[in-house]
Design an enzyme around this catalytic site. Structure first.
Site, PDB file in Angstrom:
ATOM      1  N   CYS A  90       5.303  -6.136   1.541  1.00 63.23           N
ATOM      2  CA  CYS A  90       5.709  -4.729   1.548  1.00 63.23           C
ATOM      3  C   CYS A  90       5.036  -3.983   2.708  1.00 63.23           C
ATOM      4  CB  CYS A  90       5.409  -4.098   0.191  1.00 63.23           C
ATOM      5  SG  CYS A  90       6.299  -2.555  -0.069  1.00 63.23           S
ATOM      6  N   TYR A  91       4.113  -3.091   2.443  1.00 59.16           N
ATOM      7  CA  TYR A  91       3.434  -2.402   3.556  1.00 59.16           C
ATOM      8  C   TYR A  91       2.778  -3.414   4.491  1.00 59.16           C
ATOM      9  CZ  TYR A  91       0.121   0.629   6.016  1.00 59.16           C
ATOM     10  OH  TYR A  91      -0.600   1.286   6.978  1.00 59.16           O
ATOM     11  N   GLU A 148       4.364 -10.925  -6.473  1.00 58.09           N
ATOM     12  CA  GLU A 148       3.287 -11.018  -7.458  1.00 58.09           C
ATOM     13  C   GLU A 148       3.677 -10.470  -8.828  1.00 58.09           C
ATOM     14  OE1 GLU A 148       3.482  -9.109  -4.839  1.00 58.09           O
ATOM     15  OE2 GLU A 148       2.521  -7.159  -5.091  1.00 58.09           O
ATOM     16  N   GLY A 164       0.840  -1.192   0.000  1.00 56.64           N
ATOM     17  CA  GLY A 164       0.000   0.000   0.000  1.00 56.64           C
ATOM     18  C   GLY A 164       0.868   1.231   0.000  1.00 56.64           C
ATOM     19  N   ASP A 185     -16.911 -12.117 -22.805  1.00 49.41           N
ATOM     20  CA  ASP A 185     -17.674 -12.251 -21.559  1.00 49.41           C
ATOM     21  C   ASP A 185     -19.125 -12.648 -21.828  1.00 49.41           C
ATOM     22  OD1 ASP A 185     -15.323 -11.259 -20.587  1.00 49.41           O
ATOM     23  OD2 ASP A 185     -16.067  -9.248 -20.206  1.00 49.41           O
ATOM     24  N   HIS A 238       7.957  -7.677  -3.883  1.00 46.82           N
ATOM     25  CA  HIS A 238       6.650  -8.007  -4.477  1.00 46.82           C
ATOM     26  C   HIS A 238       6.722  -9.318  -5.272  1.00 46.82           C
ATOM     27  CE1 HIS A 238       4.477  -4.334  -3.469  1.00 46.82           C
ATOM     28  NE2 HIS A 238       5.674  -3.774  -3.509  1.00 46.82           N
ATOM     29  N   LYS A 244     -10.664 -11.877 -15.987  1.00 46.82           N
ATOM     30  CA  LYS A 244     -10.762 -12.060 -17.440  1.00 46.82           C
ATOM     31  C   LYS A 244     -10.046 -13.327 -17.924  1.00 46.82           C
ATOM     32  CE  LYS A 244     -11.981  -9.847 -21.313  1.00 46.82           C
ATOM     33  NZ  LYS A 244     -13.228  -9.067 -21.469  1.00 46.82           N
TER      34      LYS A 244
END
Ligand code: XMP
Length: 514
Positions: A82-83, A171, A55, A228, A169, A370
């Site tokens: 992180c945060y 991710e 964050g 979609d 991070h 998605k």
């Protein structure tokens, strides 16, 4: 059916959705909740693990977002990123200060190979750092399990409880073994078994649709040509077959061959349960003389609702409206400052259908990202060209014809666009492209063809790469491909004598020109 789940508490990171997607890629259902979700609520949800996102705030700032301290006592493994790491350390007695040397970007990191977090990570790896604060001291309860040259506590673990934290991070793809680290957490630490797969989702979604719709009338589904709504239609077809009616509005603003492709894909499946409405003339009449982009968008939106409403009114016993709302549209997010203000994004896939239509909604994709919708499409046997179709705006080619939208100008951009897509599809860079299309400018310029002077339109090539459309960069398309596109457009599209290339990222540009 309930799945093993990992809950991510969102502390305002730009990467929160990425964390959720990465965990789902490991076959584990993950969902994003607000940072201030009470520990009691989390206990009810019984997650196998918790992730505290990064964050933008500093833990020592007044008003910095904090999680319910009870989350550390749930007995559920926690991974702070992180945060999230800083918050966890601070909440349990450690000390965080502004870093002497901030770290941004790729950083060499040495990890403790005996930690389950790093079971599949080499001892020396590269991680992605982006922080100005750093954990300076931990009380005796935490110990370091990774470090970089400037950050002694690049990763920590609690001595008694399953509390883990990483300063970097995992991710983002720049952390070269980030996926393995997340796998180490969700499988090794949390004991998840990877029960989130699209093949079982089909059965669950079908059962859920049947339970919701019951015997209560017909479901109307708007097909747009996009993935979609196509996947929604296929799921509904499986779930409630004869009580499905699909409406496809051809607004005359679609790409070359698109209306025919949609009909070719769905007519054999749906027979007369598919209604195709050719409304191009209605839309063009509403666009006559309009040059302002916002007016164009509004008129197209209103006309769509009017056409759809007429069509739906003709469907006997219609009770439900199916929509392709996706997970990113329903996440309750915190603001970038981490403050408690809440934005709930609402999104209507098919042109923004208002509540006034008076239908109950069926939204079977509400849990999905998605990429999961695409996998579901594969599972349901949807044709690859419909699954991998590039994003296309609701107002269609109208926002790619700058200035007035006339049938002749639409035809120019439609034919140029077809050439752009055809040539890009054959280029090795194709998989990296988010969107590649042509835009027609409202200017003419002088050219020469044969021995004759021309005074014709200019078209722009817009080719971008992006993860989600929120930010984008222009793609370095090989010169040979650019040359072929330019030659073909000027040769084959009578009325365009000049092709130019858009080299603007987003921001500051947007992807579409209007
Ligand atoms: P911009 O132009 O804002 O576009 O950078 C970001 C992404 O959104 C698509 N786009 C739309 N999609 N309805 C849609 O469903 C719309 O009105 C619309 N306008 C833009 C655009 O193609 C890009 O992928």
């Amino acid at each position: 059916m309930s799945h093993e789940r990992i809950v991510i508490l969102d502390l305002g990171s730009q990467y929160t959705q990425l964390i959720a997607r990465r965990i789902r890629e490991l076959g584990v259902y993950s969902e994003i909740l607000r940072f201030d979700t009470p520990a009691a609520r989390l206990r009810e949800l019984a997650p196998k693990g918790l992730v505290l996102s990064g964050g933008p705030a500093s833990v020592y700032e007044h008003g910095a977002p904090r999680v319910d301290p009870g989350v550390f006592d749930l007995g559920v493994p926690v991974l702070g990123i992180c945060y999230g790491l800083q918050l966890m350390v601070e909440a349990t007695g450690g000390k965080v200060t502004a870093a002497v040397a901030r770290e941004y970007g790729r950083t060499a990191c040495r990890v403790d190979p005996t930690s389950p977090l790093f079971a599949a990570v080499p001892q020396d790896t590269t991680v992605w750092m982006s922080h100005g604060d750093v954990v300076q001291a931990v009380d005796g309860r935490f110990r370091a399990i990774a470090s970089t040259s400037t950050t002694p506590f690049a990763a920590v673990v609690h001595a008694e409880r399953p509390l883990y934290g990483v300063q970097f991070h995992p991710e983002v793809v720049h952390s070269t073994h980030g996926r393995q680290l997340l796998a180490g957490f969700v499988r090794g630490v949390c004991g998840c078994t990877s029960d989130w797969v699209m093949s079982s989702f089909v059965d669950e979604a079908v059962a859920a649709i049947r339970a919701r719709v019951g015997e209560r009338g017909v479901v109307v589904c708007g097909l747009s040509g996009g993935v979609d709504s196509a996947v929604v239609a296929l799921l509904l077809d499986r779930a409630i077959g004869p009580r499905l009616r699909c409406i496809f509005v051809d607004n005359g603003l679609l790409r070359l061959g698109e209306a025919q492709e949609v009909e070719a894909a769905f007519r054999p499946r749906l027979g007369d349960r598919l209604q195709v409405i050719h409304a191009g003339e209605r839309f063009l009449a509403r666009l006559a003389g309009v040059t302002d982009p916002e007016v164009k968008r509004k008129r197209i939106g209103h006309e769509f609702v009017a056409v759809f409403k007429d069509a739906a009114a003709g469907v006997a016993d219609a009770h439900f409206l199916a929509q392709g709302t996706l997970y990113p549209d329903v996440i309750e997010s915190v603001s970038a400052t981490g403050g408690p203000s809440v934005t709930i994004k609402t999104h209507h896939n098919v042109g923004g259908l208002p509540a006034e239509l008076g239908f109950e909604l069926v939204e079977p994709l509400r849990q999905l990202f998605k990429d999961e919708v695409r996998r579901l499409g594969e599972e349901l046997g949807l044709e690859p060209h419909l699954i991998w179709r590039q994003p296309f705006p609701g107002p269609g080619l109208a926002v790619r014809v700058l200035g007035e939208v006339t049938p002749a100008r639409l035809e120019l951009v439609r034919r140029a666009d077809a050439i752009v897509r055809e040539e890009l599809a054959q280029d090795p860079i194709h998989p990296t492209i988010w969107q590649g299309f042509a835009v027609l400018l409202p200017i003419q310029s002088v050219g020469v063809m044969g021995d004759a002077r021309t005074y014709e339109s200019t078209c722009v090539l817009r080719v971008v790469e992006s993860q989600d459309g929120m930010t984008a960069d222009w793609v370095r398309v090989p010169h040979e491909t650019l040359a072929r596109i330019s030659t073909r457009i000027t040769n084959e599209v009578r009325g365009i004598n000049r092709v130019v290339l858009d080299i603007t990222s987003k921001p500051p540009g947007t992807i579409e020109w209007e």
